[in-house]
Motif scaffolding. Structure first.
Motif, PDB file in Angstrom:
ATOM      1  N   SER A   1      -8.094   3.262  -5.061  1.00  0.00           N
ATOM      2  CA  SER A   1      -7.073   3.211  -6.071  1.00  0.00           C
ATOM      3  C   SER A   1      -7.573   1.662  -6.823  1.00  0.00           C
TER       4      SER A   1
ATOM      5  N   PRO B   1     -12.251  15.173   7.585  1.00  0.00           N
ATOM      6  CA  PRO B   1     -11.770  16.047   8.320  1.00  0.00           C
ATOM      7  C   PRO B   1     -11.329  17.481   7.506  1.00  0.00           C
TER       8      PRO B   1
ATOM      9  N   PRO C   1       3.164  10.363  -3.869  1.00  0.00           N
ATOM     10  CA  PRO C   1       3.336  10.044  -2.366  1.00  0.00           C
ATOM     11  C   PRO C   1       4.438   9.778  -1.709  1.00  0.00           C
TER      12      PRO C   1
ATOM     13  N   LEU D   1     -11.456   5.353   7.502  1.00  0.00           N
ATOM     14  CA  LEU D   1     -11.515   5.907   6.280  1.00  0.00           C
ATOM     15  C   LEU D   1     -10.178   6.902   6.031  1.00  0.00           C
ATOM     16  N   TYR D   2     -10.402   8.034   6.867  1.00  0.00           N
ATOM     17  CA  TYR D   2      -9.551   9.131   6.753  1.00  0.00           C
ATOM     18  C   TYR D   2      -8.046   9.091   7.191  1.00  0.00           C
TER      19      TYR D   2
ATOM     20  N   TYR E   1      -0.698   8.072  -7.711  1.00  0.00           N
ATOM     21  CA  TYR E   1      -1.109   7.438  -6.727  1.00  0.00           C
ATOM     22  C   TYR E   1      -0.003   6.818  -5.944  1.00  0.00           C
TER      23      TYR E   1
ATOM     24  N   LEU F   1      -7.965  12.540  -6.240  1.00  0.00           N
ATOM     25  CA  LEU F   1      -6.857  12.692  -5.233  1.00  0.00           C
ATOM     26  C   LEU F   1      -7.154  14.043  -4.356  1.00  0.00           C
TER      27      LEU F   1
ATOM     28  N   HIS G   1      -7.871   6.489  -0.204  1.00  0.00           N
ATOM     29  CA  HIS G   1      -7.250   6.886  -1.508  1.00  0.00           C
ATOM     30  C   HIS G   1      -6.667   5.286  -1.930  1.00  0.00           C
TER      31      HIS G   1
ATOM     32  N   LEU H   1      -0.596  -0.924  -8.070  1.00  0.00           N
ATOM     33  CA  LEU H   1      -1.457  -0.436  -8.485  1.00  0.00           C
ATOM     34  C   LEU H   1      -1.385  -0.459 -10.113  1.00  0.00           C
TER      35      LEU H   1
ATOM     36  N   PRO I   1       4.279  -0.972  -4.081  1.00  0.00           N
ATOM     37  CA  PRO I   1       3.229  -0.254  -4.330  1.00  0.00           C
ATOM     38  C   PRO I   1       2.676   0.061  -5.902  1.00  0.00           C
TER      39      PRO I   1
ATOM     40  N   LEU J   1       0.986  -1.258  -0.056  1.00  0.00           N
ATOM     41  CA  LEU J   1      -0.142   0.156   0.029  1.00  0.00           C
ATOM     42  C   LEU J   1       0.984   1.093  -0.031  1.00  0.00           C
ATOM     43  N   VAL J   2       0.419   2.303  -0.353  1.00  0.00           N
ATOM     44  CA  VAL J   2       0.993   3.612  -0.331  1.00  0.00           C
ATOM     45  C   VAL J   2       1.010   4.176   1.127  1.00  0.00           C
TER      46      VAL J   2
ATOM     47  N   ARG K   1       1.671   6.865   2.829  1.00  0.00           N
ATOM     48  CA  ARG K   1       1.543   8.033   3.128  1.00  0.00           C
ATOM     49  C   ARG K   1       0.080   8.680   2.531  1.00  0.00           C
ATOM     50  N   LEU K   2      -0.620   7.871   1.792  1.00  0.00           N
ATOM     51  CA  LEU K   2      -1.763   8.248   1.454  1.00  0.00           C
ATOM     52  C   LEU K   2      -2.808   7.621   2.429  1.00  0.00           C
ATOM     53  N   ARG K   3      -3.973   8.578   2.440  1.00  0.00           N
ATOM     54  CA  ARG K   3      -4.968   8.090   3.345  1.00  0.00           C
ATOM     55  C   ARG K   3      -5.260   6.644   2.816  1.00  0.00           C
TER      56      ARG K   3
END
Ligand SMILES: Nc1ncnc2c1ncn2[C@@H]1O[C@H](COP(=O)(O)OP(=O)(O)OP(=O)(O)O)[C@@H](O)[C@H]1O
Ligand SMILES: [Mg+2]
Lengths: 297, 282, 297
Positions: A119, C25, B208, A156-157, B204, A134, A115, B191, B187, A107-108, A110-112
């Motif tokens: 994806s 948020p 980031p 979620l966030y 994406y 985004l 996202h 994707l 990642p 998973l990325v 740093r993304l919430r």
């Protein structure tokens, strides 16, 4: 976006096999082949567990199946069309129909969370939607529902790297739900979670997949889970299939051969532990934490 | 390293002495070439000159009049560094995208597709071109760029902006490309396996992961740019540097001290700003 | 969105907008304010230096620049120019080498005082036998060392060069001193930070054997820190080769001096030759330094 299901249904009329592998091999450099000569037919709706010792070639096989790694030789035929001949556009279209859950770190961070879940839609969204999302998340309701299905509605966030390993694995699961692929590949989805949670995640995956008529291929280090939840079990060792049968046909001898041999004496491995522990594993009677999506909505 | 002879795997080599000899010869040659004469440092006349210079800097000139006059050049230096950095970021980005191997032809995004020769060539050529250009921009120091641009477009802040933009554009471009190449590939593979397109994978997966590093390094370079813009003034690119040069030529060393203190102050402030931003980015 | 179009049996779950998640948020208002502020700052800067897009991309300035750059071509390849450019390169290389060596020397001398690990905290400081008075002395020493390093670092090489030219006259020696002193400040700080972040366990082990301060420094700290010291030194050498070229402009000799002459006298073709020589030199130093650093790690 309604094209993909339409074609898949058209295909299902002509062939019951969603995936055919013919003499599939992969060799990295000059090493011994990581996967050698695998021939396999996967029918639509099957749930397959792949078990085998570390280094057997499970991850390599999965990466070839989701079209991330080109095979050295052999062919993959997905829904009737050989993937080797696909152009970039068609390649994307096929990838979109194959959902993947990886062993780890996929998973990325740093993304919430939302996202990472959304994806799963990237294969279907045109680029402008992907970029817009985004900044201003689209299909938020779907993401929330998918997260609820895996029991993470309140995350979620959250930033993804703030979640625990098991929670992240469930985020990956939610993403695959959102992708709504025909074939789902999960490479050791429960390698980094505790036994209780592992059981729950695998059950969730199989239940959700079965209800929606998806085809599932899951690799596991946990023989007990493989035998309990799946309709077919593949043994993989040194890149070759050692057995391929229903779970009730798997004998302790087969498992001993799969994990055993020189390995048991060469040093006890995690896998050997699982193999010996498998028969004694208690069967959970209920699943407390996860609600099937039907009751959630 | 020193334990090498004890290691049975590495038999004792006769080379270390040769290397030592070579190093000594190089050292001797460099010593001669640079006309080293440490005694000159302690010669009475030189010492007097130097002390006069350093002593002349104290106390710094803090008269209101001078400070007021220097406010303009101070702001110019800030503006020059910001404008130069904006240009540098644009140049750096424009060159980093073709110069990042993983975006063009290598790595997980290209394992399956693009096996064909022609496509591969089409991806490699811009890469080679961008790398070459980056090296060229980086090799020439910003002061030399400034001199060239002063000749090309005349005196003023414009050549200074161009010099910082071009020299730092080369540096930023190389670092950006390295950051992009260093991003975790798993990642991206995920994707891609959902069927995402190139741009979506970039936005994406790569952005980031790369952003905090890129921002942090850019801020560090901004600090350098402020220091540099003080030096660029020497060749007529405006700002504090020009004032330092003037004051030096007039032997107003008190003023030089004040101006130097201004530069330190600016650098310290940028340092604070970038530290704050870095903390938030984590 | 697409839930109603595709065959429902193929879907994992139905999107549920009624069960939307708690609202996102809100991005803090000051984030937007910050963005606005940065944009305003950039606008102000470009206006302040009198540079606009027309100047950057406009045909007039482009023509001017192009014609100047075209004037540089072709490089002057007569043997006299090439030979002097070669000598200049060697001299610049020598200045950068000696300057960096001097800097390493200064940094090594200062690191003892400047690093907290050696003076005000850590193993060495808490050694028995350090009385209150000694501690205060050490603290003062460390503050003094840090102050000196800060001053050395804060003054640019160019200014140092001007100072040293006053002291020892024009020539490469002044350049060496300028580079050495400024870089010594930079390296001193880096070295001190390296020493502070060393693994304390080996030091404590040494101390437990009854080793004295100097012995701990020599046998515990230096071996750990030396590769980092070397790597930083090499990195600064890359910076210094460029700086050495600049110092030539104020009279420290080498390639810079030649470029200064060519620029002043509008000897375009010779300038291009010297620029090419500089390019080769810098590329060479970068390559050597990268190679050495790779061998170190
Ligand atoms: N990218 C690669 N480059 C070189 N060799 C690789 C690569 N990926 C896998 N291998 C090799 O292929 C073999 C099979 O690896 P693979 O990761 O498929 O095993 P696995 O069954 O997934 O093991 P585990 O259970 O530990 O995840 C190993 O010997 C591994 O070293
Ligand atoms: Mg694996």
């Amino acid at each position: 976006m309604s094209q993909a299901p339409a074609t898949s249904q058209a295909m299902s009329g002509t062939t019951a096999c969603i995936l055919r592998l013919h003499l599939l091999s992969k060799r990295f450099g000059s090493q011994q082949a990581a996967v050698q000569g695998i021939t396999l037919n996967v029918r639509r709706g099957e749930t397959i567990a792949v078990i085998g010792p570390s280094g057997a070639g499970k991850t390599t096989l999965f990466r070839m199946l989701n079209l991330s790694l080109p095979p050295t030789s052999g062919s993959i035929i997905f829904a009737g069309s050989p993937v080797a001949s696909l152009g970039p556009k068609q390649l994307r279209a096929v990838r979109r129909r194959i959902g993947s859950i990886y062993q780890q770190h996929h998973l990325v961070g740093r993304l919430r969370v939302l996202h990472n879940v959304l994806s799963g839609r990237l294969g279907r969204w045109p680029t402008w939607r992907a970029l817009l999302s985004l900044v201003y998340p689209l299909d938020l309701g779907d993401a929330a529902a998918a997260l609820r299905a895996v029991g993470l509605a309140d995350k979620l966030y959250e930033r993804t790297d703030h979640l625990s390993g098991g929670q992240q694995q469930r985020v990956a699961l939610a993403r695959v739900l959102l992708q709504d692929a025909d074939l789902i590949l999960a490479d050791e989805p429960v390698a980094s979670v505790d036994p209780q949670l592992a059981d729950e995640i695998v059950e969730l995956l199989v239940t959700l997949g079965r209800e929606a008529g998806k085809t599932l291929i899951v690799s596991l280090h946990h023989v007990g889970l493989a035998l309990r939840y799946f309709s077919r079990v593949l043994g993989l060792r040194d890149g070759e299939i050692t057995f391929d049968c229903r779970p009730d046909e798997v004998t302790p001898l087969m498992l001993a051969e799969l994990y055993g041999g020189d390995r048991v004496f060469g040093g006890r491995s995690r896998q050997a532990d699982h193999a010996s522990a498998a028969p004694a594993m208690p069967l959970p009677t209920t699943c407390l934490h996860f609600q099937p999506p039907a009751t959630a909505t | 390293m020193s334990s090498a002879p004890l290691d049975p795997q590495h038999p004792r080599q006769p080379l270390p002495y040769l290397k030592l000899l070579l190093a000594l010869v190089a050292f001797g040659a460099a010593w001669r070439l640079t006309e080293m004469q440490p005694s000159a440092l302690f010669a009475a006349e030189g010492r007097r000159n130097m002390l006069a210079f350093i002593g002349g800097m104290f106390p710094p000139d803090l008269s209101v009049d001078f400070l007021q006059r220097m406010l303009g050049p101070l702001l110019t230096t800030i503006q020059l560094s910001i404008a130069g950095m904006v240009l540098a970021i644009l140049i750096g980005l424009a060159l980093a995208l073709p110069a990042a191997r993983t975006l063009r032809f290598a790595g997980v995004l290209h394992e399956v597709a693009l096996r064909r020769r022609r496509r591969w060539l089409l991806a490699v050529l811009p890469y080679a071109g961008a790398r070459g250009l980056l090296n060229l921009l980086r090799a020439v120091p910003e002061l030399v760029w400034a001199l060239i641009f002063v000749r090309a477009v005349g005196l003023g802040a414009f050549p200074g902006v161009l010099a910082i933009g071009v020299a730092y554009g080369g540096i930023l471009g190389k670092i950006y490309a390295e950051i992009i190449e260093g991003v975790a590939p798993q990642p991206l593979e995920t994707l891609q396996s959902t069927g995402a397109g190139k741009l979506a994978v970039f936005c994406y997966g790569i952005v980031p992961q790369a952003l905090p590093h890129a921002v942090s390094y850019t801020l560090y370079r901004w600090e350098c740019a402020i220091r540099a813009s003080a030096v660029l003034g020497f060749v007529g690119a405006g700002g504090i540097g020009q004032e330092i040069e003037l004051s030096m030529r007039m032997f107003n060393f008190h003023e030089v001290m004040t101006l130097l203190m201004m530069v330190f102050g600016l650098v310290a402030i940028t340092d604070l700003i970038s530290a704050a931003v870095r903390r938030r980015l984590r | 969105m697409g839930a109603s179009q595709a065959a429902p049996s193929q879907k994992f779950f139905t999107s549920n907008t009624a069960a939307l998640p708690p609202s996102a948020p809100a991005r803090a208002w000051w984030t937007w304010l910050l963005a606005l502020g940065v944009a305003a700052l950039i606008w102000w800067s470009f206006r302040g230096v009198g540079v606009d897009l027309g100047m950057l991309l406009g045909s007039e300035s482009r023509r001017q620049m192009l014609s100047y750059l075209l004037d540089l071509y072709p490089p002057d390849l007569t043997s006299a120019t090439v030979r002097s450019a070669l000598w200049g390169s060697i001299e610049t290389l020598a200045i950068s080498l000696m300057g960096t060596l001097l800097a390493v020397l200064i940094a090594l001398l200062m690191v003892g005082g400047a690093s907290r690990a050696l003076t005000t905290s850590g193993v060495l400081f808490t050694m028995p036998g350090a009385g209150r008075g000694r501690r205060l002395t050490l603290l003062g020493l460390s503050l003094l060392a840090r102050g000196i390093l800060n001053i050395l670092r804060a003054i640019p090489e160019l200014i140092w060069a001007l100072i040293f030219i006053l002291a020892v006259g024009l020539g490469p020696f002044a350049g060496v001193l300028a580079l050495g002193v400024h870089t010594g400040g930079v390296l001193g700080k880096l070295y001190a930070e390296t020493v502070e972040s060393l693994d304390p366990q080996p030091l404590e082990a040494l101390q437990a054997t009854g080793a004295g301060k100097v012995a701990i420094f020599l046998y515990g700290m230096l071996p750990q820190a030396a590769p980092h010291f070397l790597a930083y030194g090499l990195y600064r050498w890359e910076v210094n080769i460029r700086a050495a070229a600049i110092l030539g402009f104020v009279g420290a000799g080498g390639l810079g001096k030649q470029m200064y002459v060519s620029l002043s006298l509008f000897h375009h073709h010779q300038l291009l030759t010297q620029l090419l020589a500089l390019f080769v030199l810098v590329t060479f130093v970068d390559a050597v330094s990268t190679w050495l650093r790779r061998r170190l790690s």
